[in-house]
Enzyme design. Sequence first.
Site, mmCIF file in Angstrom:
data_model
loop_
_atom_site.group_PDB
_atom_site.id
_atom_site.type_symbol
_atom_site.label_atom_id
_atom_site.label_comp_id
_atom_site.label_asym_id
_atom_site.label_seq_id
_atom_site.Cartn_x
_atom_site.Cartn_y
_atom_site.Cartn_z
ATOM 1 C CG HIS A 1 -0.338 0.089 2.548
ATOM 2 N ND1 HIS A 1 0.521 -0.869 3.054
ATOM 3 C CD2 HIS A 1 -0.446 1.040 3.528
ATOM 4 C CE1 HIS A 1 0.892 -0.512 4.273
ATOM 5 N NE2 HIS A 1 0.328 0.643 4.576
ATOM 6 C CG HIS B 1 0.020 4.394 4.925
ATOM 7 N ND1 HIS B 1 -0.798 3.643 5.735
ATOM 8 C CD2 HIS B 1 -0.700 5.499 4.589
ATOM 9 C CE1 HIS B 1 -1.968 4.263 5.888
ATOM 10 N NE2 HIS B 1 -1.929 5.395 5.189
ATOM 11 C CG ASP C 1 5.103 2.515 7.120
ATOM 12 O OD1 ASP C 1 4.210 3.058 6.450
ATOM 13 O OD2 ASP C 1 4.856 1.652 7.982
ATOM 14 C CG HIS D 1 -3.847 0.069 6.707
ATOM 15 N ND1 HIS D 1 -3.800 0.095 8.075
ATOM 16 C CD2 HIS D 1 -2.788 0.819 6.291
ATOM 17 C CE1 HIS D 1 -2.768 0.827 8.466
ATOM 18 N NE2 HIS D 1 -2.148 1.287 7.399
ATOM 19 C CG ASP E 1 0.724 -1.507 7.755
ATOM 20 O OD1 ASP E 1 1.611 -2.342 7.699
ATOM 21 O OD2 ASP E 1 0.960 -0.287 7.817
ATOM 22 C CG HIS F 1 4.024 -2.572 10.644
ATOM 23 N ND1 HIS F 1 3.068 -1.804 11.266
ATOM 24 C CD2 HIS F 1 4.350 -1.909 9.521
ATOM 25 C CE1 HIS F 1 2.823 -0.727 10.532
ATOM 26 N NE2 HIS F 1 3.591 -0.762 9.463
HETATM 27 ZN ZN LIG Z 1 3.008 0.491 7.773
#
Ligand SMILES: [Zn+2]
Length: 303
Positions: free
Chosen positions: A62, A64, A66, A142, A212, A270
Amino acid sequence: MKFEITILGSGSALPTLTRRPSAHFVNCNERYILIDCGEGTQLQLRKYKIKFQKIEVILISHLHGDHFFGLVGLISTMNLLGRVHKLVIIGPVELEQLILPQLSVGGAFLGFELEFRPLVYPIHQVVYEDNVLDITTIPLKHRIDTHGFIIREKERLRSLNKEVFDLHGLSIADIPHIRRGFDINLENGTVIPNAELTFPSEAPKRYAYCSDTVYRENLIEILTGVDLLYHEATFLNEHKELAKKTFHTTATQVGVLAAKANVKKVVIGHFSSRYADASQHIIEVKENFEEVVAAEEGMVIRL
Ligand SMILES: [Zn+2]
């Protein structure tokens, strides 16, 4: 046959000196795959002496930061080092528009083909396949569209019974044919059945990556029986409300999920930077599921 995972990043949104953002390197029978590419992933690949030009496929869960802020840097370095062979990137549909302008604005001219394969959320289907493995997406839940992945080996080759092979004076050139399960016809008309020439192969293995996501009961069916499950455990149970609010999972919930899906082994990661270590996470998972380890960078897990 080799199927191993190297953990390159085990932290969550905020990088620390001990935990980098998400990235896993997978070697599945000499197919090389990177899952997620958080900031600094190329330095982690160097640190753990992984020849990253061998990576053929990058999966991005995804958008995001990180999980993908390291991607443009890695592509740029691959180019500077003279890469010529194609790189396949499978991820959210907007990813191509985020990466290509960053390369073109600086006048970069890629010496290799970048093939983006967009994932339109939510899908559960095979998104990559070759003669060694296939990759299936897992729709997660998420704050933004997110997919997990299952990497599945295809049938492993049967192992050779060398004693019987030598007894019949067979040629080395016959070995690939034999290991794929065929009988051998001798010139005198005798047939040597494959069952005499080989031992059964090990069952093909599956590795699932889920990060996530909030805890989801509907993952149980998809994950049932996988050999290794990597699942985010961003929070401890004491922060379960925060986990729910931010669409993350607690360590306790990972234990429940792993037990219900009857997976063989779990790696959690994570971790939120608020926790000094993952010892309490392990205790919480073990309330429901025993076979668990906490991801540490540089850790190699063999299936
Ligand atoms: Zn993440």
